[in-house]
Write a protein that holds these residues in place. Structure first.
Motif, PDB file in Angstrom:
ATOM      1  N   ARG A   1       0.803  -1.097  -0.024  1.00 45.62           N
ATOM      2  CA  ARG A   1      -0.071   0.064  -0.052  1.00 45.62           C
ATOM      3  C   ARG A   1       0.840   1.071  -0.038  1.00 45.62           C
ATOM      4  NH1 ARG A   1      -4.320   2.770   2.912  1.00 45.62           N
ATOM      5  NH2 ARG A   1      -4.318   4.714   2.275  1.00 45.62           N
TER       6      ARG A   1
ATOM      7  N   HIS B   1       0.532   5.697  -0.583  1.00 44.55           N
ATOM      8  CA  HIS B   1      -0.325   6.881  -0.330  1.00 44.55           C
ATOM      9  C   HIS B   1      -0.150   7.814  -1.331  1.00 44.55           C
ATOM     10  CE1 HIS B   1      -0.099   4.883   3.413  1.00 44.55           C
ATOM     11  NE2 HIS B   1      -1.258   5.543   4.062  1.00 44.55           N
TER      12      HIS B   1
ATOM     13  N   GLY C   1      -2.869   6.672  -6.503  1.00 43.90           N
ATOM     14  CA  GLY C   1      -3.606   5.493  -6.594  1.00 43.90           C
ATOM     15  C   GLY C   1      -3.239   5.115  -8.274  1.00 43.90           C
TER      16      GLY C   1
ATOM     17  N   ASP D   1      -6.067  -2.372  -6.739  1.00 46.49           N
ATOM     18  CA  ASP D   1      -7.239  -1.544  -6.422  1.00 46.49           C
ATOM     19  C   ASP D   1      -6.772  -0.339  -5.801  1.00 46.49           C
ATOM     20  OD1 ASP D   1      -9.954  -0.720  -6.098  1.00 46.49           O
ATOM     21  OD2 ASP D   1     -10.426  -2.042  -4.723  1.00 46.49           O
ATOM     22  N   ASN D   2      -7.788   0.799  -5.545  1.00 45.24           N
ATOM     23  CA  ASN D   2      -7.457   1.917  -4.947  1.00 45.24           C
ATOM     24  C   ASN D   2      -7.990   1.981  -3.318  1.00 45.24           C
ATOM     25  OD1 ASN D   2      -5.778   3.005  -6.956  1.00 45.24           O
ATOM     26  ND2 ASN D   2      -7.433   3.923  -7.918  1.00 45.24           N
ATOM     27  N   ALA D   3      -7.549   2.448  -2.285  1.00 48.82           N
ATOM     28  CA  ALA D   3      -7.808   2.755  -1.314  1.00 48.82           C
ATOM     29  C   ALA D   3      -8.792   3.677  -1.139  1.00 48.82           C
ATOM     30  CB  ALA D   3      -6.968   2.869  -0.088  1.00 48.82           C
ATOM     31  N   PRO D   4      -9.994   3.467  -0.178  1.00 52.56           N
ATOM     32  CA  PRO D   4     -10.953   4.632  -0.091  1.00 52.56           C
ATOM     33  C   PRO D   4     -10.294   5.946   0.277  1.00 52.56           C
ATOM     34  CG  PRO D   4     -11.642   2.563   1.064  1.00 52.56           C
ATOM     35  CD  PRO D   4     -10.152   2.496   0.742  1.00 52.56           C
ATOM     36  N   ASP D   5      -9.436   5.961   1.082  1.00 61.62           N
ATOM     37  CA  ASP D   5      -8.828   7.269   1.561  1.00 61.62           C
ATOM     38  C   ASP D   5      -7.612   7.803   0.691  1.00 61.62           C
ATOM     39  OD1 ASP D   5      -7.339   5.152   2.433  1.00 61.62           O
ATOM     40  OD2 ASP D   5      -6.661   5.939   4.489  1.00 61.62           O
TER      41      ASP D   5
ATOM     42  N   VAL E   1      -3.478   0.101  -3.960  1.00 59.06           N
ATOM     43  CA  VAL E   1      -3.360  -1.124  -3.264  1.00 59.06           C
ATOM     44  C   VAL E   1      -3.186  -2.414  -3.841  1.00 59.06           C
ATOM     45  CG1 VAL E   1      -4.621  -2.475  -1.248  1.00 59.06           C
ATOM     46  CG2 VAL E   1      -4.778  -0.137  -1.127  1.00 59.06           C
TER      47      VAL E   1
ATOM     48  N   THR F   1      -2.842  -6.381  -3.961  1.00 60.60           N
ATOM     49  CA  THR F   1      -2.792  -7.505  -3.074  1.00 60.60           C
ATOM     50  C   THR F   1      -2.566  -8.889  -3.607  1.00 60.60           C
ATOM     51  OG1 THR F   1      -4.900  -6.265  -1.970  1.00 60.60           O
ATOM     52  CG2 THR F   1      -4.858  -8.731  -1.360  1.00 60.60           C
TER      53      THR F   1
END
Length: 409
Positions: free
Chosen positions: A344, A346, A349, A394-398, A402, A404
């Motif tokens: 992950r 920051h 994304g 995928d992209n994190a909500p905040d 990401v 996996t």
């Protein structure tokens, strides 16, 4: 509603419409024939009864003079003319009746009338209507399963073509529909899909062969460049040249690795290894500041051991970490839990087109080269397939990308 049931419903509705139209036509035509026959019978009856009455003065068995139930339209017929009318003047009478009437003499003379009852004929017409309705229902009950079965055969053929197209879209270029029964539009579609797969396969094989050939051809001169750089005197120029040659060699090695993955030549060499140790070693080899967390670890215990190819696992994790630092923002965290590794960052994304279509080769996150993530993610996905693992982007909500990785049991 599936195509099978749509076709079956359309066939049943068509059968009902045909039965209704045929039933109405038969009913109208039969009723017209009954009325026409009754009119002719009443007309002929009046002619015969009038002939007998004028010769003998007697009435035939079916003739009467001025009957009270005579229809109003025939009470005052024109002298000498024969007329035919339906119905009567008796209240509550339900018998279908046809009257024929003619005045026996001049104005004011009696009216000779003949009554023809067609109730029995209309009862037969009613029975005919019921019989046709029952026959239509039986035919519909027998025909609907046949329509469902036939529609099912067509739907299965179309589903087979659809599944083949889906496999081709997913990357299985060896998928083929094969020979389909019949010489119809579905067979044409299946043949077209197979021809499309053949064409795509030839083009991709040509491109992959070209990539592999280019990488092999570049390997030798790049090695020569690196050896030549060692002969240069130490200094800034030598360091810059050596760094560029190393980058070029890395690109060539990546191209060779992708060509092997495309050709299906890569085979996993499995061994049972501690997952957290392999991940930590892969992160350390990148030399980038990355936080590694082992979820669920207690009292110094690490993550569980897994049976996998440690070299390929390190390659996947290393590429994901480098990609996170190169195209995202710190902090970059790697979490190991059970058989799952999550990387992950920051940053902004993954781009939407990458999430939709997957990574594209020879595209980096640099603005001057468009969106995309170069060869790193492509290699990671290819190596994950060799391991039988699943790599989900995928992209994190905040915010932040990401990646996996789930290893198989």
């Amino acid at each position: 509603m599936t195509l099978r049931w749509k076709i079956a419903t359309l066939a049943a509705a068509t059968a009902c419409l045909v039965a209704l139209v045929v039933g109405l036509l038969v009913h109208v035509w039969t009723a017209h024939e009954i009325r026409h026959r009754a009119e002719r019978q009443a007309f002929d009856g009046v002619t015969s009864a009038m002939d007998v009455y004028r010769r003998t003065g007697a009435l035939t068995s079916n003739a009467r003079l001025d009957p009270p139930e005579l229809p109003y339209a025939l009470v005052n017929p024109t002298d000498g003319d024969r007329h035919v009318s339906y119905g009567g003047n008796v209240p509550g009478s339900m018998d279908p009746t046809v009257w024929g009437a003619q005045r026996v003499g001049g104005p004011g003379s009696p009216v000779l009338a003949v009554q023809v009852t067609i109730y029995a004929d209309f009862r037969e017409l009613y029975r005919l209507d019921v019989t046709m309705a029952v026959a239509s229902l039986l035919a519909l009950a027998a025909g609907t399963p046949l329509a469902v079965y036939g529609a099912g055969l067509l739907a299965r053929r179309l589903r087979r073509v659809s599944e083949t197209a889906g496999r081709i879209s997913a990357g299985d270029l060896d998928a083929r529909t094969g020979h389909t029964k019949g010489r119809d539009e579905v067979a044409d579609i299946a043949a077209t899909v197979d021809l499309m797969a053949d064409s795509l396969g030839r083009r991709l094989r040509t491109e992959r062969r070209f990539t592999a050939d280019v990488a092999h051809e570049l390997r030798t001169p790049v090695g020569g460049l690196l050896a030549t750089a060692d002969l240069l005197p130490p200094g800034e120029t030598e360091d810059l040249l050596r760094a560029r040659v190393r980058d070029l060699r890395g690109l060539v090695e990546d191209l060779l690795e992708i060509s092997r993955l495309d050709a299906g030549a890569e085979q996993a060499v499995r061994a049972r290894v501690p997952l957290d140790a392999v991940v930590a070693e892969a992160v350390a080899r990148t030399g980038l500041d990355t936080e590694v967390t082992v979820a669920g670890a207690r009292h110094g215990e690490g993550a569980r051991s897994v049976e996998t190819d440690p070299r390929r696992l390190e390659r996947i994790v290393g590429n994901l970490v480098v990609n996170a630092h190169r195209h995202g923002n710190t902090p970059v965290r790697v979490t190991v839990e059970d058989r799952t590794v999550v990387v992950r960052d920051h940053g902004p994304g993954f781009p939407p087109d990458l999430l939709l279509d997957g990574p594209r080769r020879f595209h980096t996150g640099a603005a001057e080269r468009g969106s995309g993530h170069g060869l790193g993610l492509t290699i990671a996905l290819g190596q994950a397939r060799v391991l039988g693992a699943e790599l989900h982007l995928d992209n994190a909500p905040d915010g932040g990308a990401v990646a996996t990785l789930r290893l198989p049991a």
